[in-house]
Design an enzyme around this catalytic site. Structure first.
Site, mmCIF file in Angstrom:
data_model
loop_
_atom_site.group_PDB
_atom_site.id
_atom_site.type_symbol
_atom_site.label_atom_id
_atom_site.label_comp_id
_atom_site.label_asym_id
_atom_site.label_seq_id
_atom_site.Cartn_x
_atom_site.Cartn_y
_atom_site.Cartn_z
ATOM 1 N N LYS A 33 0.797 -1.169 0.120
ATOM 2 C CA LYS A 33 0.004 -0.039 0.125
ATOM 3 C C LYS A 33 0.774 1.207 0.068
ATOM 4 O O LYS A 33 0.678 2.121 -0.696
ATOM 5 C CB LYS A 33 -0.959 0.215 1.163
ATOM 6 C CG LYS A 33 -2.034 -1.135 1.026
ATOM 7 C CD LYS A 33 -2.771 -1.320 2.409
ATOM 8 C CE LYS A 33 -3.943 -2.521 1.885
ATOM 9 N NZ LYS A 33 -4.745 -2.662 3.207
ATOM 10 N N GLN A 72 -4.733 -1.668 9.383
ATOM 11 C CA GLN A 72 -4.715 -2.978 8.837
ATOM 12 C C GLN A 72 -5.320 -3.866 9.716
ATOM 13 O O GLN A 72 -5.053 -3.986 10.820
ATOM 14 C CB GLN A 72 -3.278 -3.173 8.438
ATOM 15 C CG GLN A 72 -3.003 -4.508 7.602
ATOM 16 C CD GLN A 72 -3.641 -4.472 6.397
ATOM 17 O OE1 GLN A 72 -3.870 -3.423 5.646
ATOM 18 N NE2 GLN A 72 -4.066 -5.759 5.882
ATOM 19 N N ASP A 102 -11.257 2.620 3.494
ATOM 20 C CA ASP A 102 -11.371 1.190 3.421
ATOM 21 C C ASP A 102 -12.974 1.127 3.178
ATOM 22 O O ASP A 102 -13.206 -0.216 2.775
ATOM 23 C CB ASP A 102 -10.979 0.470 4.658
ATOM 24 C CG ASP A 102 -9.710 -0.045 4.652
ATOM 25 O OD1 ASP A 102 -9.461 -0.793 3.684
ATOM 26 O OD2 ASP A 102 -8.970 -0.423 5.647
HETATM 27 N N1 GUN Z 1 -6.712 -6.970 5.836
HETATM 28 C C1 GUN Z 1 -7.107 -7.711 4.917
HETATM 29 N N2 GUN Z 1 -7.742 -6.939 3.777
HETATM 30 C C2 GUN Z 1 -7.907 -5.451 4.283
HETATM 31 C C3 GUN Z 1 -8.248 -4.535 3.847
HETATM 32 O O1 GUN Z 1 -8.833 -4.399 2.709
HETATM 33 N N3 GUN Z 1 -8.221 -3.230 4.678
HETATM 34 C C4 GUN Z 1 -7.808 -3.412 5.911
HETATM 35 N N4 GUN Z 1 -7.544 -2.253 6.425
HETATM 36 N N5 GUN Z 1 -7.214 -4.507 6.374
HETATM 37 C C5 GUN Z 1 -7.280 -5.543 5.722
#
Ligand code: GUN
Length: 281
Positions: free
Chosen positions: A52, A96, A119
């Site tokens: 990311k 996350q 998100d």
């Molecule tokens: N953990 C697995 N996929 C995601 C996601 O799309 N966003 C976040 N914040 N955590 C995750």
């Protein structure tokens, strides 16, 4: 052989578009900034977070990185989110998941102001999607819609079947396909005669979480098959929820793993960040 839906290429295209947009915004004095929070040192999460941040750098988005120890308390995490909520220079906040067990995930998601919920996990964002109002949409299902549209696959009027009812993928996927005028069915672990239901699908989205579970017995001839799963098989190679070699010959289009849905999640996160900065101005 089927059309291979190339998520790597489509996500690269989206990132190029965003890079141009961010450069244009910079000329107007608008900058884009994402705060990325990871609690603990789960290795899979570290890889996702790293990707990311890399995507941010490529597009021209500033990323603020918060790598907090496993012992971080919920209060400390909520305090950090509170601070980032108030900062004018921060457009998006990403925590996350999964979080350590002593932290209430729902409380953390609710703490992020919806304007920075890139998100799309906040109850307000989910509710807005449900009733057709503006708001951020969960990145994986939003990416799947882009994959379909940019591959020339029509959704309107199609039988769409989703396997899996998670808050992050299955449920928002259903709402997005409905918004595109698909006829939508969600199946799950208690669905009776699963194969009969999935065999109705013109568009089948597999988000079950079980490696190679979906064989050709689940798939109608000529269906479009979208594979959300990502697993390591017995030879440590990546594979999806779909048994690709078995299903590919009977479908009209399919996403590979890797290089299908995976890269789209980050592209849509970047899209949401840019949108958040543009909306603020
Ligand atoms: N953990 C697995 N996929 C995601 C996601 O799309 N966003 C976040 N914040 N955590 C995750």
């Amino acid at each position: 052989m089927p059309q291979i839906i190339n998520g790597k290429e489509i996500s690269a295209q989206i990132k190029e578009e965003l890079k141009e947009k961010v450069a244009a915004m910079k000329k107007e004095g608008i900058s884009v900034c994402l705060a990325v929070i990871q609690v603990g040192d789960d290795p899979a999460s570290a890889v996702y977070v790293g990707n990311k941040k890399k995507a941010c750098a490529y597009i021209g988005i500033t990323s603020l990185s918060y790598e907090l120890p496993e012992e971080t308390t919920q209060e400390e995490l909520l305090a950090l989110i509170g601070e980032l909520n108030g900062r004018k220079d921060v457009n998006g906040i990403l925590v996350q998941l999964p979080l350590p067990e002593h932290i209430d995930e729902d409380a953390v998601i609710r703490a992020i102001v919806p304007e920075k919920d890139v998100d799309g996990f906040h109850p307000q964002s989910v509710g807005a999607l449900c009733i057709g109002q503006e708001g951020y949409v969960s990145c994986t299902p939003a990416g799947i819609i882009q994959l379909l549209k940019r591959s020339g696959i029509e959704i309107e009027g199609k039988e769409c079947v989703i396997i899996g009812r998670s808050n992050i993928v299955g449920k928002p996927m259903a709402l997005l396909l409905l918004r595109e005028n698909g006829t939508v069915t969600i199946t799950h672990s208690r669905t009776k005669n699963l194969k009969e239901v999935t065999k109705r699908a013109d568009i089948l989205v597999a988000a079950v979480g079980k490696p190679k579970m979906i064989t050709r017995e689940y798939v109608k001839e000529g269906a479009v098959v979208i594979d959300v799963g990502i697993h390591r098989n017995e030879n440590n190679k990546l594979c999806g929820d779909v048994d690709y070699d078995d299903v590919a010959p009977v479908c009209s289009a399919i996403t590979p793993v890797p290089g299908g849905v995976g890269p789209m999640t980050i592209a849509m996160l970047m899209h949401n960040c840019v949108e958040s900065a543009a909306l603020r101005h």
